[in-house]
Design an enzyme around this catalytic site. Sequence first.
Site, mmCIF file in Angstrom:
data_model
loop_
_atom_site.group_PDB
_atom_site.id
_atom_site.type_symbol
_atom_site.label_atom_id
_atom_site.label_comp_id
_atom_site.label_asym_id
_atom_site.label_seq_id
_atom_site.Cartn_x
_atom_site.Cartn_y
_atom_site.Cartn_z
ATOM 1 N N LYS A 92 -2.171 -1.603 -3.898
ATOM 2 C CA LYS A 92 -3.044 -0.432 -3.858
ATOM 3 C C LYS A 92 -2.224 0.835 -3.906
ATOM 4 O O LYS A 92 -1.259 0.927 -3.164
ATOM 5 C CB LYS A 92 -3.859 -0.510 -2.564
ATOM 6 C CG LYS A 92 -4.648 0.720 -2.238
ATOM 7 C CD LYS A 92 -5.235 0.604 -0.861
ATOM 8 C CE LYS A 92 -5.919 1.909 -0.546
ATOM 9 N NZ LYS A 92 -6.389 1.993 0.786
ATOM 10 N N LYS A 145 0.851 -1.188 0.000
ATOM 11 C CA LYS A 145 0.000 0.000 0.000
ATOM 12 C C LYS A 145 0.883 1.232 0.000
ATOM 13 O O LYS A 145 1.694 1.429 0.914
ATOM 14 C CB LYS A 145 -0.892 -0.030 1.246
ATOM 15 C CG LYS A 145 -1.780 1.188 1.370
ATOM 16 C CD LYS A 145 -2.754 1.034 2.516
ATOM 17 C CE LYS A 145 -3.590 2.275 2.687
ATOM 18 N NZ LYS A 145 -4.550 2.147 3.785
HETATM 19 C C1 PBG Z 1 -7.253 3.055 5.482
HETATM 20 C C2 PBG Z 1 -7.705 2.977 4.069
HETATM 21 C C3 PBG Z 1 -7.580 3.982 3.114
HETATM 22 C C4 PBG Z 1 -8.152 3.466 1.940
HETATM 23 C C5 PBG Z 1 -8.600 2.184 2.212
HETATM 24 N N1 PBG Z 1 -8.289 1.899 3.542
HETATM 25 C C6 PBG Z 1 -7.079 5.363 3.219
HETATM 26 C C7 PBG Z 1 -5.722 5.686 3.616
HETATM 27 O O1 PBG Z 1 -4.838 4.850 3.754
HETATM 28 O O2 PBG Z 1 -5.511 6.879 3.829
HETATM 29 C C8 PBG Z 1 -8.245 4.200 0.639
HETATM 30 C C9 PBG Z 1 -9.225 3.688 -0.319
HETATM 31 C C10 PBG Z 1 -9.527 4.590 -1.460
HETATM 32 O O3 PBG Z 1 -8.876 5.625 -1.686
HETATM 33 O O4 PBG Z 1 -10.461 4.254 -2.193
HETATM 34 N N2 PBG Z 1 -8.131 2.500 6.354
#
Ligand code: PBG
Length: 324
Positions: free
Chosen positions: A245, A192
Amino acid sequence: MLIRPRRLRQNDAIRSLVRETTLSKNDLIYPLFVVEGENIKSEIASMPGVFHFSIDTYLLELDEVVTLGIKAVLLFGIPEHKDELGTMGYNDKGIVQQAVRESKKCYPNLMIITDVCLCEYTSNGHCGLVLDGEILNDESLELLSKTAISHAKAGADIVAPSDMMDGRIMHMREALDLAGFKNTAILSYSVKYASAFYGPFREAAQSAPAFGDRKSHQMDPANVREAVKEALLDIEEGADMLMVKPALSYLDVIKAVKEKTNLPLCAYNVSGEYSMVKAASQNGWIDEKKIVMEIMLSIKRAGADTIITYHAKDVARYLDGEKE
Ligand code: PBG
């Protein structure tokens, strides 16, 4: 002799015969945001077509999702009460826990995946406990595992930790097993990135960090070898599925992880990717259906087995249309 690749592109039938990548409803995971209250269905301004649902309207939405043939959803909860320890994240009466229980009552066969992180629940919007400006790693693991257990207890099929703390998969696996949830699977947000593409989501989840950023735990967008390292670590720690992601600016990462691992691989087509398509489409600048289907195909071609996407309902409809 002239080699003629065009021979295999002459008509639709021959093109389908030699097509290398396919997309099906089985590939889709639909993200949903649940909030406390009743009779709420409010559109998220930066994500047209995506809503905050209270449990009652959420169940109606699930009905549509199931009817469309989508088999899995990813749940995010936005609690009314946030505090420094993110306590509503692991409260059995929390919003996600309620939503999971109700979903399982009404749609026992729908796969319920829950996002496990503290940022939706902490008053400072951080993914872990914070002390003197530092996001603490080991101290956060306990709370994350407690959250996962609480989701499993409510009936979640799969928990998806998105916090990016080190060692969380091992900690969570052991905690789940010890609590009697050996069959609850872990879909790890293994890779991520600290990405600006999450902007609209943070509006949706009211989870933008109050200070600082997420660069001390989420990955540097410049790195791909590190992505493979993160994925391999998660396999060692007991993850059942891996995720990359965001998706679109990271297709090379999806490919690299796919080549080096053997677990099912999921890609998250995130909020910013969705909103850009929606904005261009609303302006009449692009053909939304064609663009969305090309994006889905490209994510699969890169190596993703499944795709988390806010376009899922539209994609399911497009796929139905193709059969007509
Ligand atoms: C954190 C989380 C995020 C997303 C999914 N889980 C945000 C982040 O890390 O700031 C982002 C998903 C998206 O942008 O569609 N719980």
